[in-house]
Every structure is written in structure tokens, then in C-alpha cells.
Scaffold this motif. Structure first.
Motif, PDB file in Angstrom:
ATOM      1  N   ARG A  11       0.845  -1.201   0.000  1.00 21.24           N
ATOM      2  CA  ARG A  11       0.000   0.000   0.000  1.00 21.24           C
ATOM      3  C   ARG A  11       0.878   1.249   0.000  1.00 21.24           C
ATOM      4  N   ASN A  15       0.454   3.047   6.240  1.00 19.15           N
ATOM      5  CA  ASN A  15       0.969   3.362   7.579  1.00 19.15           C
ATOM      6  C   ASN A  15       2.474   3.160   7.716  1.00 19.15           C
ATOM      7  N   PHE A  86      -0.970 -11.763   8.182  1.00 22.40           N
ATOM      8  CA  PHE A  86      -1.046 -13.156   8.673  1.00 22.40           C
ATOM      9  C   PHE A  86       0.092 -13.468   9.635  1.00 22.40           C
ATOM     10  N   VAL A 128       3.484  -2.133  11.826  1.00 19.79           N
ATOM     11  CA  VAL A 128       2.157  -1.869  12.391  1.00 19.79           C
ATOM     12  C   VAL A 128       1.316  -3.121  12.157  1.00 19.79           C
ATOM     13  N   GLY A 129       0.260  -3.253  12.944  1.00 18.91           N
ATOM     14  CA  GLY A 129      -0.704  -4.328  12.720  1.00 18.91           C
ATOM     15  C   GLY A 129      -2.058  -3.834  13.176  1.00 18.91           C
ATOM     16  N   LEU A 131      -4.415  -5.595  14.761  1.00 20.02           N
ATOM     17  CA  LEU A 131      -4.882  -6.166  16.021  1.00 20.02           C
ATOM     18  C   LEU A 131      -4.137  -5.580  17.210  1.00 20.02           C
ATOM     19  N   ASP A 165      -4.930   0.198  11.431  1.00 19.37           N
ATOM     20  CA  ASP A 165      -5.463  -0.601  10.324  1.00 19.37           C
ATOM     21  C   ASP A 165      -5.721   0.199   9.042  1.00 19.37           C
TER      22      ASP A 165
HETATM   23  C1  LIG Z   1      -3.391  -9.779   3.695  1.00 15.96           C
HETATM   24  C2  LIG Z   1      -3.439  -9.050   4.989  1.00 15.96           C
HETATM   25  C3  LIG Z   1      -3.172  -9.730   6.150  1.00 15.96           C
HETATM   26  C4  LIG Z   1      -3.185  -9.058   7.378  1.00 15.96           C
HETATM   27  N1  LIG Z   1      -2.892  -9.772   8.520  1.00 15.96           N
HETATM   28  C5  LIG Z   1      -2.861  -9.136   9.696  1.00 15.96           C
HETATM   29  C6  LIG Z   1      -2.512  -9.849  10.891  1.00 15.96           C
HETATM   30  O1  LIG Z   1      -2.216 -11.041  10.886  1.00 15.96           O
HETATM   31  N2  LIG Z   1      -2.507  -9.172  12.067  1.00 15.96           N
HETATM   32  C7  LIG Z   1      -2.805  -7.834  12.129  1.00 15.96           C
HETATM   33  O2  LIG Z   1      -2.755  -7.265  13.232  1.00 15.96           O
HETATM   34  N3  LIG Z   1      -3.113  -7.120  11.008  1.00 15.96           N
HETATM   35  C8  LIG Z   1      -3.142  -7.731   9.800  1.00 15.96           C
HETATM   36  N4  LIG Z   1      -3.438  -7.029   8.658  1.00 15.96           N
HETATM   37  C9  LIG Z   1      -3.725  -5.571   8.755  1.00 15.96           C
HETATM   38  C10 LIG Z   1      -2.513  -4.683   8.420  1.00 15.96           C
HETATM   39  O3  LIG Z   1      -1.373  -5.032   9.194  1.00 15.96           O
HETATM   40  C11 LIG Z   1      -2.884  -3.228   8.709  1.00 15.96           C
HETATM   41  O4  LIG Z   1      -3.972  -2.843   7.892  1.00 15.96           O
HETATM   42  C12 LIG Z   1      -1.752  -2.260   8.526  1.00 15.96           C
HETATM   43  O5  LIG Z   1      -2.104  -1.001   9.051  1.00 15.96           O
HETATM   44  C13 LIG Z   1      -1.343  -2.080   7.064  1.00 15.96           C
HETATM   45  O6  LIG Z   1      -0.197  -1.247   7.004  1.00 15.96           O
HETATM   46  P1  LIG Z   1       0.233  -0.490   5.650  1.00 15.96           P
HETATM   47  O7  LIG Z   1      -0.737   0.659   5.488  1.00 15.96           O
HETATM   48  O8  LIG Z   1       1.631  -0.045   5.908  1.00 15.96           O
HETATM   49  O9  LIG Z   1       0.144  -1.488   4.556  1.00 15.96           O
HETATM   50  C14 LIG Z   1      -3.474  -7.674   7.424  1.00 15.96           C
HETATM   51  C15 LIG Z   1      -3.746  -6.988   6.239  1.00 15.96           C
HETATM   52  C16 LIG Z   1      -3.748  -7.670   5.021  1.00 15.96           C
HETATM   53  C17 LIG Z   1      -4.065  -6.918   3.763  1.00 15.96           C
END
Ligand SMILES: Cc1cc2nc3c(=O)[nH]c(=O)nc-3n(C[C@H](O)[C@H](O)[C@H](O)COP(=O)(O)O)c2cc1C
Length: 192
Positions: A11, A15, A86, A128-129, A131, A165
Motif C-alpha cells: 500500500r 501506515n 497473517f 504496524v498491525g 490487532l 489498520d
Molecule cells: C493480507 C493481509 C493480512 C493481514 N494480517 C494481519 C494480521 O495477521 N494481524 C494484524 O494485526 N493485522 C493484519 N493485517 C492488517 C494490516 O497489518 C494493517 O492494515 C496495517 O495497518 C497495514 O499497514 P500499511 O498501510 O503499511 O500497509 C493484514 C492486512 C492484510 C491486507
């Protein structure tokens, strides 16, 4: 002082991208030279386990990973940024890490420094995550720390933020962006 940022999110402007940009701004404010590579824009083939690197210390796949090997050799600081997907780093990041098998071969099979001896390197992990669960970052941290160890990059710590998220959600946490900027400033100090 050269800082290499490696962005693992699919993305753009998400974030981890925003956090990585702040680290880099902090580093630039202290006079560092920075470069960010966006893995999602590159063509990197997964490791084929052909074992050619065991004899040569080089990967025979001629793709964008060759540029990353060169950038890693040049860098004094390496910042890996990946959201959790994941429970691990993104596929883009893991792909790049697996291709560092050629550097593993240099170190453990050929007994040569994986990135040369020109400088000491330090590495930071940003994540970041979505959850808010215990151990959310542990699997990714284990992988990233193992990469840095293999590459003789001293682990300089991590900046990880749970509960983030939607795209841009991190902007609602100015203290996180500030913390990352300040870490970027400190990261490029010789004493860090
Ligand atoms: C395919 C996929 C799997 C994800 N798996 C997790 C996960 O296991 N645990 C979690 O906390 N967030 C999970 N997320 C949410 C992302 O970590 C979260 O949206 C994050 O802010 C994305 O950061 P970015 O904007 O830098 O891509 C997942 C998102 C996607 C698209």
C-alpha cells in the motif's frame, strides 16, 4: 552515513510508508544520505533453492534483487518497514529476505563477510498491525532479527504499533510519528 529504507507494504502511502518516511526525514535532518526502495515496485523472483550461491556467494537470478544487494553493501543503516500480514512480514518483504540466502552462503559456507568489511551496519524494524494482541510482532521480529544477524547488521531495535489498520490511521498518532522521526535522528549518530 547512508541509510537504506526498505518498504515492504503493498500500500503506497500507507501506515508503514508514512512511518518510514519520518525515520528518513529524521536521518536527513542530521545530514544523512537516504534511499528508500519500494519492494512492491520491484521484480524480485522467490529464491529457487538452486544452491548456486553456495559456490559463488552470488544469486544467479538477474532481477531487481541485484540492486538491493548493492544497496545493502553501501548502507550504514538499514531500516525495514513492513506491516503485519497473517502474523508475519508481508510476502514482498519475506521474498527479499529469502533472497539473502546468497549472503548467508557468503558468511557460513564461503566464510567471507556477507556485506564486506567497509563499515559497521545497524538495523531497525518498523511495523504496524491491525490487532491489539500479545505477541503480534513476535514472528516478524524473529525473522527480521535473524536476517540482521546473518548479514552482520547490529540490531538497533524496533518501533511497532498495534491497533493501526486503515490507510493513514497512523496520522491519528502524532506521538508515534514523532517517536519515529526522533529515532531516525538518533539512528545516524555514530554512537547509536
Ligand atoms: C493480507 C493481509 C493480512 C493481514 N494480517 C494481519 C494480521 O495477521 N494481524 C494484524 O494485526 N493485522 C493484519 N493485517 C492488517 C494490516 O497489518 C494493517 O492494515 C496495517 O495497518 C497495514 O499497514 P500499511 O498501510 O503499511 O500497509 C493484514 C492486512 C492484510 C491486507
Amino acid at each position: 552515513m547512508k541509510v537504506l529504507g526498505i518498504a515492504g507494504s503493498p500500500r503506497r502511502g500507507g501506515n508503514t510508508d508514512l512511518l518510514l518516511a519520518e525515520v528518513m526525514k529524521g536521518a536527513v535532518s542530521q545530514g544523512a544520505e537516504v534511499k528508500t526502495v519500494i519492494l512492491n515496485n520491484l521484480k524480485i523472483t522467490p529464491c529457487q533453492h538452486c544452491d548456486a550461491c553456495l559456490a559463488t556467494g552470488r544469486c544467479r537470478i538477474d532481477d531487481d534483487m541485484q540492486m538491493i544487494y548493492r544497496e545493502l553493501e553501501e548502507a550504514n543503516r538499514v531500516v525495514l518497514a513492513s506491516p503485519i500480514q497473517f502474523m508475519g512480514p508481508t510476502a514482498q518483504m519475506k521474498l527479499m529476505i529469502d533472497r539473502c540466502q546468497a549472503l548467508w552462503a557468503r558468511k557460513y559456507v564461503l566464510k567471507i563477510p556477507p556485506l564486506g568489511t567497509k563499515q559497521e551496519r545497524k538495523g531497525l524494524f518498523i511495523s504496524v498491525g491491525a490487532l491489539k494482541i500479545a505477541n503480534l510482532f513476535e514472528p516478524a521480529l524473529t525473522i527480521v532479527k535473524s536476517l540482521f544477524k546473518v548479514l552482520d547488521i547490529t540490531y538497533a531495535g524496533e518501533l511497532v504499533f498495534p491497533g493501526i489498520d486503515e490507510k493513514g490511521a497512523i496520522t491519528k498518532h502524532p506521538e508515534a510519528l514523532r517517536q519515529v522521526f526522533v529515532t531516525g535522528q538518533k539512528l545516524v549518530a555514530k554512537s547509536y
